[in-house]
Design a protein around this motif. Structure first.
Motif, PDB file in Angstrom:
ATOM      1  N   THR A  72      -6.796  16.545  -2.294  1.00 31.47           N
ATOM      2  CA  THR A  72      -6.891  15.104  -2.571  1.00 31.47           C
ATOM      3  C   THR A  72      -7.685  14.815  -3.842  1.00 31.47           C
ATOM      4  OG1 THR A  72      -8.939  14.787  -1.305  1.00 31.47           O
ATOM      5  CG2 THR A  72      -6.867  14.652  -0.082  1.00 31.47           C
ATOM      6  N   GLY A 123       0.817  -1.214   0.000  1.00 33.46           N
ATOM      7  CA  GLY A 123       0.000   0.000   0.000  1.00 33.46           C
ATOM      8  C   GLY A 123       0.844   1.254   0.000  1.00 33.46           C
ATOM      9  N   ASP A 126      -7.568   6.631  -5.553  1.00 36.32           N
ATOM     10  CA  ASP A 126      -8.208   6.106  -4.342  1.00 36.32           C
ATOM     11  C   ASP A 126      -7.411   4.902  -3.832  1.00 36.32           C
ATOM     12  OD1 ASP A 126      -9.945   5.929  -2.268  1.00 36.32           O
ATOM     13  OD2 ASP A 126     -11.500   4.874  -3.391  1.00 36.32           O
ATOM     14  N   GLU A 127      -6.343   5.184  -3.079  1.00 31.18           N
ATOM     15  CA  GLU A 127      -5.411   4.159  -2.627  1.00 31.18           C
ATOM     16  C   GLU A 127      -5.731   3.714  -1.199  1.00 31.18           C
ATOM     17  OE1 GLU A 127      -1.272   4.755  -4.748  1.00 31.18           O
ATOM     18  OE2 GLU A 127      -1.740   6.495  -3.541  1.00 31.18           O
ATOM     19  N   HIS A 128      -5.067   2.629  -0.806  1.00 32.76           N
ATOM     20  CA  HIS A 128      -5.113   2.168   0.575  1.00 32.76           C
ATOM     21  C   HIS A 128      -3.744   2.433   1.198  1.00 32.76           C
ATOM     22  CE1 HIS A 128      -8.528  -0.052  -1.137  1.00 32.76           C
ATOM     23  NE2 HIS A 128      -9.045   0.123   0.055  1.00 32.76           N
ATOM     24  N   TYR A 129      -3.764   2.846   2.469  1.00 33.10           N
ATOM     25  CA  TYR A 129      -2.545   3.322   3.131  1.00 33.10           C
ATOM     26  C   TYR A 129      -2.135   2.390   4.263  1.00 33.10           C
ATOM     27  CZ  TYR A 129      -3.339   7.595   0.507  1.00 33.10           C
ATOM     28  OH  TYR A 129      -3.520   8.492  -0.516  1.00 33.10           O
ATOM     29  N   TYR A 143     -10.661  11.534   5.916  1.00 34.47           N
ATOM     30  CA  TYR A 143     -10.174  11.060   4.622  1.00 34.47           C
ATOM     31  C   TYR A 143      -9.369   9.763   4.755  1.00 34.47           C
ATOM     32  CZ  TYR A 143      -7.750  10.914   0.148  1.00 34.47           C
ATOM     33  OH  TYR A 143      -7.250  10.502  -1.074  1.00 34.47           O
ATOM     34  N   PHE A 144      -8.415   9.729   5.680  1.00 36.14           N
ATOM     35  CA  PHE A 144      -7.461   8.623   5.707  1.00 36.14           C
ATOM     36  C   PHE A 144      -7.965   7.372   6.428  1.00 36.14           C
ATOM     37  CE2 PHE A 144      -4.326  12.083   4.940  1.00 36.14           C
ATOM     38  CZ  PHE A 144      -3.768  11.560   3.775  1.00 36.14           C
ATOM     39  N   ARG A 146      -9.454   4.626   4.512  1.00 39.88           N
ATOM     40  CA  ARG A 146      -8.564   4.128   3.465  1.00 39.88           C
ATOM     41  C   ARG A 146      -7.365   3.378   4.040  1.00 39.88           C
ATOM     42  NH1 ARG A 146     -11.020   8.740   1.713  1.00 39.88           N
ATOM     43  NH2 ARG A 146     -11.647   8.790  -0.508  1.00 39.88           N
TER      44      ARG A 146
END
Length: 236
Positions: free
Chosen positions: A159, A79, A164-167, A186-187, A190
């Protein structure tokens, strides 16, 4: 022989307490502590010192080391990684030193706060005054590292063009309650399972309340760290 051994053992144990005893006592009275790190952590301390010589890190050594420890743990998840509140790139460089090939997305207003006239700009200027980071400076500091992406502007508007990523790891150092709240909104959804988010300014009651509201809904372990940070781990 057994009598001699039993006499010596307590003395040896007591001797271990003597080095630095006065220093430990003095530090404790001032709300500080002394810690000896194993040789495997000496390189991290050198990295922190080197980074301080290059640019500003508005963190204690303990807080800076905590970020590197968390990044090292999060790398295995895959990620992307992110930092919101970059300032002059000190903590971003620490992340880069241990993230490997992982994507790092950096969010900060940088110079934009000096020119914009909307409400977010006024709030930031009222708090920070003329102090801000230069994106050009941070780009030069981080140039040797791969997969670093800059997203300047007001959060969360910055943003808009982000995939649309995963962290696996996020560092928040935004100072303002409104910005911290927006970043958590936001985070957190995700974050990967097992992902780590570290927030600074946790001594601020407003920031603390933000974390309580977002992480108190379940699905997260929230750990207060004694140097003004909070660490959040996302559950399955």
């Amino acid at each position: 022989m057994a009598t001699i051994a039993s006499t010596i053992r307590p003395q040896r144990w007591q001797d271990k307490l003597k080095p630095g005893a006065l220093l430990r006592t003095a530090l404790a009275r001032r709300g500080s502590m002394q810690a000896h790190l194993g040789p495997e952590w000496h390189g991290s301390l050198r990295t922190i010192r080197e980074t301080r010589e290059m640019t500003a890190i508005l963190l204690t050594d303990a807080a800076a080391l905590q970020i590197m420890i968390a990044v090292r743990a999060a790398v295995r998840l895959g990620g992307a990684m992110a930092e919101a509140g970059v300032f002059k790139g000190g903590s971003a460089r620490l992340i880069c030193e241990v993230k490997g090939e992982a994507t790092l997305r950096l969010f900060d207003v940088f110079e934009t706060q000096q020119h914009a006239s909307d409400a977010p700009a006024a709030e930031v200027r009222n708090y920070f005054g003329p102090v801000h980071g230069s994106m050009g400076l941070v780009e030069r500091i981080l140039a040797p590292y791969p997969n670093v992406h800059f997203h300047p502007g007001w959060f969360p508007a910055s943003t808009t063009d982000v995939p649309d990523e995963h962290y696996s790891f996020v560092h928040l150092d935004m100072d303002l309650v409104s910005s911290t709240n927006a970043a958590l909104e936001y985070f957190l959804p995700r974050m990967l399972t097992g992902g780590i988010l570290i927030g600074d300014d946790y001594y601020d009651p407003g920031v603390r309340q933000c974390f309580a509201e977002h992480c108190g809904r379940g699905g997260y372990t929230l750990m207060e760290l004694p140097w003004g940070q909070v660490m959040v781990v996302k559950h399955a």
